[in-house]
Design an enzyme around this catalytic site. Structure first.
Site, PDB file in Angstrom:
ATOM      1  N   GLN B 136      -5.921  21.442  62.730  1.00  0.00           N
ATOM      2  CA  GLN B 136      -7.318  21.851  62.632  1.00  0.00           C
ATOM      3  C   GLN B 136      -8.208  20.835  63.339  1.00  0.00           C
ATOM      4  OE1 GLN B 136      -9.174  21.074  58.818  1.00  0.00           O
ATOM      5  NE2 GLN B 136     -10.067  23.108  58.801  1.00  0.00           N
ATOM      6  N   GLY B 137      -8.906  21.254  64.379  1.00  0.00           N
ATOM      7  CA  GLY B 137      -9.789  20.334  65.101  1.00  0.00           C
ATOM      8  C   GLY B 137     -11.232  20.468  64.645  1.00  0.00           C
ATOM      9  N   TYR B 138     -11.542  19.824  63.559  1.00  0.00           N
ATOM     10  CA  TYR B 138     -12.896  19.919  63.001  1.00  0.00           C
ATOM     11  C   TYR B 138     -13.673  18.612  63.171  1.00  0.00           C
ATOM     12  CZ  TYR B 138     -12.734  24.534  60.740  1.00  0.00           C
ATOM     13  OH  TYR B 138     -12.710  25.865  60.483  1.00  0.00           O
ATOM     14  N   SER B 139     -13.292  17.614  62.351  1.00  0.00           N
ATOM     15  CA  SER B 139     -14.081  16.381  62.286  1.00  0.00           C
ATOM     16  C   SER B 139     -14.099  15.618  63.600  1.00  0.00           C
ATOM     17  CB  SER B 139     -13.514  15.461  61.204  1.00  0.00           C
ATOM     18  OG  SER B 139     -13.700  16.022  59.949  1.00  0.00           O
ATOM     19  N   SER B 171      -5.169  16.409  60.976  1.00  0.00           N
ATOM     20  CA  SER B 171      -3.917  16.280  60.225  1.00  0.00           C
ATOM     21  C   SER B 171      -2.730  16.729  61.065  1.00  0.00           C
ATOM     22  CB  SER B 171      -3.953  17.127  58.954  1.00  0.00           C
ATOM     23  OG  SER B 171      -5.090  16.804  58.212  1.00  0.00           O
ATOM     24  N   GLU B 253      -9.784  26.388  52.475  1.00  0.00           N
ATOM     25  CA  GLU B 253      -9.224  25.048  52.395  1.00  0.00           C
ATOM     26  C   GLU B 253      -9.546  24.429  51.042  1.00  0.00           C
ATOM     27  OE1 GLU B 253     -10.847  22.208  55.132  1.00  0.00           O
ATOM     28  OE2 GLU B 253      -9.201  20.807  54.838  1.00  0.00           O
TER      29      GLU B 253
END
Lengths: 378, 393
Positions: B136-139, B171, B253
């Site tokens: 997951q490419g979020y932060s 992650s 999530e």
């Protein structure tokens, strides 16, 4: 059983909330307190509650009740927690009725249960003798005498003690203080010779009494259940009673949150609404979370009690959790209301005064956390 | 026999035949640390055993890794009641999960709701069979709790975007095959300038670097994008409307993090380790702390149950998931503090047999991230205050 109210329960909740909002708002309790009312509750309200079927929620239909069960009784208790309505509901309809149902013989059931359900007779339980709940430590003595027993001793913290018609007294027929065996229950007429009921004024402005028994003679028919085996009936009834108290405490906590949030939405300081301050938002959000979690614990305990079986683990869990949350909610409500929360003129203070008494009755947080631990095997 | 009873007996028979014996020892503590013998699937995944591989293949081929997804997208096509029975039967034989992944928990539900038919056909079956592992490419370094201020840029080049920027706390980025990623497609509108795109981690210009944590593990990475080409067929939903998907996905999530499963009661751990006198733990203070914690923890488990029942009855979970996330992670942290107390000095052995090679300490340290990842506890409290309690901004 799904953890949601069914249609019937939802209707009961709505009608109970509507009823108490309209007929018994906090102003009624305030009035009773200010008038130093002799009875300590509104007889008119109690009659209407009985007509609504609230007095007979735990009494089965054969005995004139509605047989709604513990969930229904809890739903109504929660609604009462929200308006702090004073009535013999808890003492008589919950504890009195449950004990008679659990331990009574056919005659006792057929005479007392319909009268309780109709709100005509008030029955209460006298269990504690010191400031700390501990039924096993009972020392009030019941000695055999011709055709019956003679009771001597003192009971304290008896709900509706000075207005009840019948007092169920927990007394020792054998053994020593501390033994779980040797305890028996007796139905005692409050007006019998030797019964002295002193009303005590407490912070919640409800009816509480100290009951002194001076050579009170009761006949053998007044024995409720088996001699020496009171705990067999009293244990499960106290569990049920604590689940209902937890329901009331949940109502108190929820009402405190709702009133506090409403206040945060309208009160200004430093030129802005105080509800915009993150410090207060977080406290309110945390309280919201605790109340939701408490609601689940209470609901679970209600459901388990409804299904029958030993529910001591669930009852202690619910009472402990609800006590902790009610303590938090009432303290936070006063803090977030600021100075006005400390005034008698404002209603919020009534909640903390009732909550602590309800928390203490039949064991507070420590008592039930300890019991929870023991029941869990540590 | 009702249909559901028939389903149960067929399921039981199938599991009996197909679940290898070594896959029937339940989930250990390792789920909290994200390490251990969990099957994550993907191109780079090294199976711990033949049985683990077999178990995934068998469950994946039936779509039972994602039992309620439609069969045309690789799912099991089960009703909620059937899925519940499957779960009960798996629990009955203490089956290890055949597959856990962000694809199942997060991307899958989002694609099912927002993806095109082609995107679903392309990606969902591979998730179901554990062939492709997602991250997951979020932060980003300056967009953590304030996620919407992210800066990773996607330039419009007609049929594709050119992506440049950096993500952090990704992650297992170093082990993932594909990434679902939030990128900025409009610099002038904070919330309405974000898009949700998918791309292969082997694309040119993608690089990752693991971050060593206080637990000694490195489940998180820094992830860098240097002129990465992303086809517009991999845009999910509308351009500049990615925030809606991001929020939807975060709700999943949060529910997932708060539902890490209730572990064995602490008290049995304490009784085993410390013993009792007259049926009570000798350390009275610890006994009190455990009781207080277990009362909260059990109440929370009932709350999860209630939330599920309400959702099933058609209630809207909405911001309630923030409450579950916030409360659940704090409970988990408190639990690990108590585990450490129960284990005394053994708890701090970084290596050694009493601590299962430092597992107690590492798991304890790992839980400190619970209240940071997926939105901090403070962010959850903000959401409750604004969206549930309606407190002013």
């Amino acid at each position: 059983m799904a953890m949601i109210l069914n249609e019937e329960q939802q209707l009961l909740k709505e009608s109970a909330e509507g009823f108490f909002n309209e007929k018994a708002p906090i102003s009624q309790l305030r009035q009773l307190r200010d008038d130093k009312d002799e009875t300590g509750y509104s007889k008119e309200l109690w009659t209407e509650m009985s007509e609504m079927g609230f007095a007979g929620l735990l009494v089965d239909e054969d005995h004139g009740g509605t047989g709604f069960g513990v969930m229904g009784a809890g739903i109504v208790a929660e609604a009462m927690g929200r308006t702090l309505s004073a009535s013999p509901y808890f003492a008589s309809s919950i504890v009195g009725a449950s004990l008679i149902k659990m331990a009574g013989n056919d005659t006792q059931k057929s005479t007392l249960l319909p009268a309780i359900a109709a709100g005509e007779t008030i029955v209460t339980l006298a269990v504690d003798e010191t400031s700390t709940h501990n039924p096993e430590r009972t020392s009030v003595k019941a000695t055999s005498a011709e055709g019956g027993y003679v009771l001597n001793g003192m009971k304290t913290f008896v709900p509706e003690g000075h207005v009840a018609d019948q007092i169920i007294v927990l007394a020792r027929t054998s053994g020593d203080a501390g033994d779980a065996n040797g305890l028996s229950l007796f139905l005692v007429d409050r007006r019998a010779a030797g019964v002295i009921a002193d009303r005590t004024v407490m912070s919640d402005s409800r009816n509480w009494a100290k009951i002194t028994l001076e050579g009170v003679k009761v006949s053998a028919e007044n024995l409720l259940g088996e001699e020496g085996a009171a705990m067999k009936a009293l244990g499960p009834v106290l569990d049920k009673a604590n689940i209902i108290l937890a329901s009331e405490l949940l109502g108190i906590a929820q009402e405190c949150l709702d009133r506090t949030v409403a206040y945060l939405q309208e009160r200004k300081q430093f030129g802005v609404l105080i509800g915009s301050f993150q410090g207060l938002q977080h406290r309110a959000a945390q309280l919201f979370s605790e109340i939701e979690v408490t609601r689940s614990a209470v609901m679970k305990a209600q459901q388990m009690a409804e299904m029958g079986g030993d529910v001591s683990w669930f009852a202690s869990l619910a009472k402990a959790k609800a006590s902790k949350t009610a303590e938090l909610a009432t303290n936070e409500a006063i803090q977030m209301h600021g100075g006005i929360g400390m005034t008698d003129e404002f209603d919020i203070g009534f909640f903390i005064k009732r909550a602590r008494v309800a928390q203490t009755l039949y064991g507070g947080f420590n008592y039930h956390a300890d019991r929870f631990a023991r029941t869990s095997g540590y | 026999m009702s249909d559901l009873e028939a389903f149960r007996s067929e399921t039981r028979a199938w599991l009996e035949e197909n679940c290898p014996a070594t896959m029937r020892s339940g989930v250990g503590e390792s789920l909290t640390s994200g390490e251990g013998d969990i099957c994550w699937g993907g191109r780079k995944f090294q199976f711990k055993s033949e049985d683990q591989k077999l178990w995934l293949e068998r469950m994946g081929s039936r779509g039972w890794t994602v039992p309620t997804w439609p069969t045309e997208y690789g799912g099991g096509g089960l009703s909620k009641d059937e899925a519940k029975i499957l779960q009960e039967e798996l629990r009955r034989i203490k089956a290890k999960p055949a597959l856990v992944s962000f694809g199942i928990w997060m991307l899958g539900p989002a694609l099912l709701k927002f993806g095109t038919h082609e995107q679903k056909l392309e990606h969902l079956p591979k998730i179901a069979r554990g062939e492709i592992r997602w991250c997951q490419g979020y932060s980003e370094p300056n967009a953590g709790s304030d996620l919407a201020s992210l800066a990773t840029k996607a330039e419009d080049k007609g049929d594709h975007y050119i992506v440049n920027g950096q993500k952090v706390w990704t992650s297992y980025a170093d082990q993932a095959d594909w990434i679902f990623c939030l990128v900025r497609t409009n610099p002038d509108d904070k919330h309405n300038g974000i898009s949700f795109v998918l791309f292969d981690m082997e694309s040119e210009g993608v690089s990752t670097k693991p971050i060593q944590l206080i637990s000694g593990y490195s489940p998180f990475c820094e992830t860098f994008f240097d002129n990465v080409t992303v086809s517009k067929t991999n845009l999910v939903g509308e351009e500049n409307k990615g925030w809606t998907i991001a929020k939807y996905l975060l709700t999943h999530e949060r529910t997932g993090i708060s539902d890490m499963g209730m572990p064995a009661p602490l008290n049995s751990l304490a009784v085993e380790k410390l013993g009792t006198i007259d049926g009570e733990l000798e350390d009275k203070m610890l006994r009190h702390q455990i009781a207080e914690h277990e009362i909260d923890a059990a109440s929370f488990v009932f709350t999860m149950e209630r939330a599920k029942d309400e959702a099933k009855a058609g209630g809207d979970m909405g911001a309630f998931s923030s409450m579950l996330k916030g409360y659940g992670t704090e409970i988990n942290k408190a639990r690990h503090e108590l585990i450490v107390k129960v284990n005394g000095s053994d708890a701090f052995e970084w290596e050694g047999q009493f601590s299962n090679n430092g597992e107690i300490a590492r798991s304890w340290l790992r839980t400190k991230a619970n209240s940071i990842e997926g939105g901090t506890t403070e962010v959850q409290l903000n959401i409750i205050a604004k969206r549930i309690l309606d407190l002013p901004a």
